[in-house]
Structure formats: C-alpha cells, structure tokens
Design an enzyme around this catalytic site. Sequence first.
Site, PDB file in Angstrom:
ATOM      1  N   HIS A   1     -20.988 -56.549  18.681  1.00 37.98           N
ATOM      2  CA  HIS A   1     -22.069 -56.265  19.635  1.00 37.98           C
ATOM      3  C   HIS A   1     -23.271 -57.207  19.499  1.00 37.98           C
ATOM      4  O   HIS A   1     -24.401 -56.800  19.251  1.00 37.98           O
ATOM      5  CB  HIS A   1     -22.479 -54.793  19.709  1.00 37.98           C
ATOM      6  CG  HIS A   1     -22.459 -53.995  18.440  1.00 37.98           C
ATOM      7  ND1 HIS A   1     -23.202 -54.319  17.349  1.00 37.98           N
ATOM      8  CD2 HIS A   1     -21.803 -52.856  18.126  1.00 37.98           C
ATOM      9  CE1 HIS A   1     -23.011 -53.407  16.423  1.00 37.98           C
ATOM     10  NE2 HIS A   1     -22.173 -52.536  16.845  1.00 37.98           N
TER      11      HIS A   1
ATOM     12  N   HIS B   1     -18.437 -41.528   9.725  1.00 37.58           N
ATOM     13  CA  HIS B   1     -19.218 -42.198  10.777  1.00 37.58           C
ATOM     14  C   HIS B   1     -18.341 -42.295  12.027  1.00 37.58           C
ATOM     15  O   HIS B   1     -17.199 -42.751  11.959  1.00 37.58           O
ATOM     16  CB  HIS B   1     -19.602 -43.590  10.250  1.00 37.58           C
ATOM     17  CG  HIS B   1     -20.443 -44.407  11.184  1.00 37.58           C
ATOM     18  ND1 HIS B   1     -21.161 -43.874  12.222  1.00 37.58           N
ATOM     19  CD2 HIS B   1     -20.687 -45.743  11.209  1.00 37.58           C
ATOM     20  CE1 HIS B   1     -21.805 -44.841  12.854  1.00 37.58           C
ATOM     21  NE2 HIS B   1     -21.525 -45.987  12.267  1.00 37.58           N
TER      22      HIS B   1
ATOM     23  N   GLU C   1     -18.759 -44.136  14.765  1.00 41.61           N
ATOM     24  CA  GLU C   1     -18.664 -45.375  15.545  1.00 41.61           C
ATOM     25  C   GLU C   1     -17.204 -45.837  15.541  1.00 41.61           C
ATOM     26  O   GLU C   1     -16.484 -45.690  14.548  1.00 41.61           O
ATOM     27  CB  GLU C   1     -19.595 -46.472  14.987  1.00 41.61           C
ATOM     28  CG  GLU C   1     -19.705 -47.612  15.981  1.00 41.61           C
ATOM     29  CD  GLU C   1     -20.865 -48.583  15.719  1.00 41.61           C
ATOM     30  OE1 GLU C   1     -21.528 -48.483  14.675  1.00 41.61           O
ATOM     31  OE2 GLU C   1     -21.080 -49.448  16.589  1.00 41.61           O
TER      32      GLU C   1
ATOM     33  N   ASP D   1     -15.459 -48.458  15.254  1.00 41.20           N
ATOM     34  CA  ASP D   1     -14.797 -49.330  14.276  1.00 41.20           C
ATOM     35  C   ASP D   1     -14.247 -48.502  13.111  1.00 41.20           C
ATOM     36  O   ASP D   1     -13.424 -48.986  12.332  1.00 41.20           O
ATOM     37  CB  ASP D   1     -15.724 -50.457  13.782  1.00 41.20           C
ATOM     38  CG  ASP D   1     -17.118 -50.012  13.411  1.00 41.20           C
ATOM     39  OD1 ASP D   1     -17.562 -48.947  13.878  1.00 41.20           O
ATOM     40  OD2 ASP D   1     -17.780 -50.733  12.640  1.00 41.20           O
TER      41      ASP D   1
ATOM     42  N   HIS E   1     -25.650 -45.474  10.064  1.00 42.12           N
ATOM     43  CA  HIS E   1     -26.247 -46.291  11.073  1.00 42.12           C
ATOM     44  C   HIS E   1     -26.407 -45.575  12.422  1.00 42.12           C
ATOM     45  O   HIS E   1     -27.112 -46.046  13.317  1.00 42.12           O
ATOM     46  CB  HIS E   1     -25.336 -47.545  11.171  1.00 42.12           C
ATOM     47  CG  HIS E   1     -25.258 -48.312  12.410  1.00 42.12           C
ATOM     48  ND1 HIS E   1     -24.113 -48.612  13.089  1.00 42.12           N
ATOM     49  CD2 HIS E   1     -26.259 -48.873  13.121  1.00 42.12           C
ATOM     50  CE1 HIS E   1     -24.362 -49.348  14.131  1.00 42.12           C
ATOM     51  NE2 HIS E   1     -25.638 -49.532  14.200  1.00 42.12           N
TER      52      HIS E   1
ATOM     53  N   ASP F   1     -21.233 -47.465   6.562  1.00 39.94           N
ATOM     54  CA  ASP F   1     -21.815 -48.781   6.866  1.00 39.94           C
ATOM     55  C   ASP F   1     -22.742 -49.299   5.751  1.00 39.94           C
ATOM     56  O   ASP F   1     -22.894 -50.515   5.577  1.00 39.94           O
ATOM     57  CB  ASP F   1     -22.623 -48.723   8.160  1.00 39.94           C
ATOM     58  CG  ASP F   1     -21.754 -48.835   9.412  1.00 39.94           C
ATOM     59  OD1 ASP F   1     -20.576 -49.203   9.295  1.00 39.94           O
ATOM     60  OD2 ASP F   1     -22.269 -48.551  10.510  1.00 39.94           O
TER      61      ASP F   1
ATOM     62  N   TYR G   1     -25.774 -58.890   7.416  1.00 37.56           N
ATOM     63  CA  TYR G   1     -25.428 -57.532   7.833  1.00 37.56           C
ATOM     64  C   TYR G   1     -26.692 -56.667   7.907  1.00 37.56           C
ATOM     65  O   TYR G   1     -26.917 -55.944   8.877  1.00 37.56           O
ATOM     66  CB  TYR G   1     -24.424 -56.946   6.841  1.00 37.56           C
ATOM     67  CG  TYR G   1     -23.850 -55.620   7.257  1.00 37.56           C
ATOM     68  CD1 TYR G   1     -22.702 -55.554   8.037  1.00 37.56           C
ATOM     69  CD2 TYR G   1     -24.461 -54.429   6.884  1.00 37.56           C
ATOM     70  CE1 TYR G   1     -22.179 -54.339   8.426  1.00 37.56           C
ATOM     71  CE2 TYR G   1     -23.946 -53.215   7.267  1.00 37.56           C
ATOM     72  CZ  TYR G   1     -22.802 -53.169   8.032  1.00 37.56           C
ATOM     73  OH  TYR G   1     -22.286 -51.969   8.423  1.00 37.56           O
TER      74      TYR G   1
ATOM     75  N   HIS H   1     -17.106 -51.648   5.345  1.00 36.76           N
ATOM     76  CA  HIS H   1     -16.888 -53.060   5.704  1.00 36.76           C
ATOM     77  C   HIS H   1     -17.023 -53.920   4.449  1.00 36.76           C
ATOM     78  O   HIS H   1     -17.957 -53.717   3.662  1.00 36.76           O
ATOM     79  CB  HIS H   1     -17.934 -53.568   6.701  1.00 36.76           C
ATOM     80  CG  HIS H   1     -17.920 -52.897   8.035  1.00 36.76           C
ATOM     81  ND1 HIS H   1     -16.902 -53.071   8.947  1.00 36.76           N
ATOM     82  CD2 HIS H   1     -18.814 -52.071   8.631  1.00 36.76           C
ATOM     83  CE1 HIS H   1     -17.180 -52.368  10.048  1.00 36.76           C
ATOM     84  NE2 HIS H   1     -18.319 -51.752   9.867  1.00 36.76           N
TER      85      HIS H   1
HETATM   86 FE1  FEO Z   1     -21.876 -48.278  12.562  1.00 40.37          FE
HETATM   87 FE2  FEO Z   1     -19.291 -50.055  11.085  1.00 40.37          FE
HETATM   88  O1  FEO Z   1     -20.113 -48.894  12.319  1.00 40.37           O
END
Ligand code: FEO
Length: 400
Positions: free
Chosen positions: A28, A82, A84, A86, A148, A167, A195, A228
């Site tokens: 994004h 989370h 989101e 991903d 996040h 995250d 990041y 991640h």
């Molecule tokens: Fe806020 Fe890696 O997603």
Amino acid sequence: MHGPFRATRLADNVYWVGAIDWGIRNFHGYETSRGTTYNAYLVLADKITLVDTVKAPFAEEMLSRIASVIAPEKIDYIVSNHAEMDHSGALPRTIEAVKPEKVFASVMGTKALLSHFDLGLEVTPVQNGESLSLGNMNLSFIHTPMLHWPDSMVSYLVEEEILFSQDAFGMHLASTERFNDEICRDILVDEAARYYANILLPLSPLVAKLLESLPTLGLSLKIVAPDHGPIWRSGFQEVLSWYSTWAAQKFTMKAVVVYDTMWNSTELMARAACDGLVKGGVSVSVMPLQSSHRSDVATAVMQAGALIVGSPTINNGVFPSVADVMTYLKGLKPKNLVGAAFGSFGWSGEAVGHLNELLKSMRVELVTDGVKANYVPDAAALDQCFSLGQVIAERLKERC
Ligand code: FEO
C-alpha cells in the site's frame, strides 16, 4: 502427504509455518524492495494451535509447511492476532482445510474478521489480559489497539516465553533465513527503520506507551516472533532501543532535501541549500524524486531534524511528485522538524507558498518564507538557498 514446503522449529513444539513473498514491491504505497514474509506459527500443545495465517495466495504454502509437522486437520484452535488481510486472507481456506474447534480474536478483531469473510463459524472474542489454556501450555493475550489496526493484539506463550507480536517488531524482508542472528545487522536496522517509518510512525505515541508498559507486564521474552521478517531469538533489547528512538523522533543534526525539477533550476537550488547545511555542520540526504521513492524519503525524514522541500511551479501549483510525497509524509505525522521550501517558477510562482502551507499543516517549524527563483536561479538566488541551509543548521544546533 505434505507438499514441497517445510516448517522451521523455533522451540520445543513451536514451528514457523508462514510463507515467503519474494516478489512484492508495493505494500500500500510503501516500496518493499526486499520482498516480505507472512509469518504464521504452529504450537503443538495438547490443543494444537495456529497463530495467524498468511496472505490468501499463500494459503497452500502455509498448509504444506503445517503438513510437514502434523496433519492440518489436527489443529484445534486458530488465533488471529490481526485482521489485516496479509495475516487473515488465508483464514477462510485454512478453516475449510482444518475445521478447527475454535477461532479466537480480540473483540475488535472478531468484528473485523466477520466484516471481511464469511467464515462459516463463530469467532470467540478474547479480552485484554485473558489467558487461554491449551492443556499443557497457556497463551495470554494483550490487546495493542492501533498497532497496527484497532483489532491488533499480541499473544504470549507462557511456557516457552515466546511473544507472537504480529506487525510490531517486524520488517518487510524476504529471506531463506528465519532468525535475526542469521542476517546481516545492517540489513536488519535498515529494514526495521523503513518498516517503522512507513507503517508505525503515525502511531508513535502508542508505541511509546507500549514500550513503557512492557516492563510492568513482567514478561520474560526468550523469543519475539513477529508476523513479518525474521524472528528475534537474541538482541531484542536493541530492537526496543531502536523503537524508543524512532518513537521519540528527537531533533538530530540531519536534514532531508527532497525536490523534483523540470529544467534543473530547482535542482540547482537544492544543491545550494545542501551546501549551506553542510557548511553549518548538518549531515544531509539529498533526495531527488526522479530517483527516490516516497518510502525512502519517509525513512530519512523520521531520522532527521529538518525537512527542506523544493518544487517548481506547474499549473499554478506544486509538481505532482512533490505533492505525492508531501501527502504521504503528512499522513505519517513526523514530528520535531524545522524546515523550509524553495523552487523555481516562470510566471506565477505559487509552489513555494503551497509548500509553506503544507509544512505548517505538518507542524514543521518554518525558518524562512522560502526562496523563489525566476526561470533559472542567478547567483543571488543560489546565495539565498545557501543561506537558507545555514539558517536551518543554526536552528538545528539550538534545538539539538
Ligand atoms: Fe497490519 Fe502486516 O498487517
């Protein structure tokens, strides 16, 4: 039968079963030049538990890694830290393959998951501070709203002292190595900073609160396993000190000169401002937007004390690439910056005024009204740019 993928062991009965996305370059708007990973973790407790999933196209890779350890249908619980996509995109496919007894998420996470997917089962909300018995192990949940997303939480596996931090403390870095001590430290610092700057910077007040509260939670952290990038199995105190520095964004004797140019006039002005800054003892990153990505500008600004922006006037306004980077930076809410604007113009010259307003709206302390040059900067205009650099340097010395 499992496919070609293997799990990586973190601790007794805990495995990484995520996926590696070597090709992603746009997260994004943030340029992920080294790709990323989506980390999911398998806990072989009495109640076998999967912590987080992966982005939807990587569902089969994750299921294959799980199958290298146990048959996926043996999983009892799924915890979604989370929502989101991903980390939750593969949840519907995982539920279909695993048929878990229960799926857990924070209260907000429950709402977010049900807004994203038709999961075919209920999600069980967990409260902040709640513990879930996995039989011979226990998982505790700490809600971290807005780190996040509003739904975010982290999970702590008490017996193995592993924090699944979603995250937080992650980075976008695809690699065959799974642990921080297998990767060059310079790459880790660089990617962790990128990041933080591009994802967490606007949330710095919350990060600072979390860092303050961490010691009071009394958690012993043997391993910190984010969603991640590499898993921290050593040196985590250093990561905390990086986060503390980035969250505070104190004034530094560093400046970013970011600009675009049409016929090299604004570029000449950028170079003169840079020389003035250097003469004043400031370390400068000069970032022409024809070769600098907005996410790299954001990373440099996070670590700077001054932001100097240059744009030629085009169609009575700011050059499109400069408008892009300023919109992006404004959203990231960098703080503790002094700054100024400059730019060339032909017949109207509004760009510097627009940039001044943008900088003010970002609470950047303007040291001058800016410098404008008609068509091509003459020696006097370049002197003004040099002086602008020196004035910024003086202001930084007072603030640092
Ligand atoms: Fe806020 Fe890696 O997603």
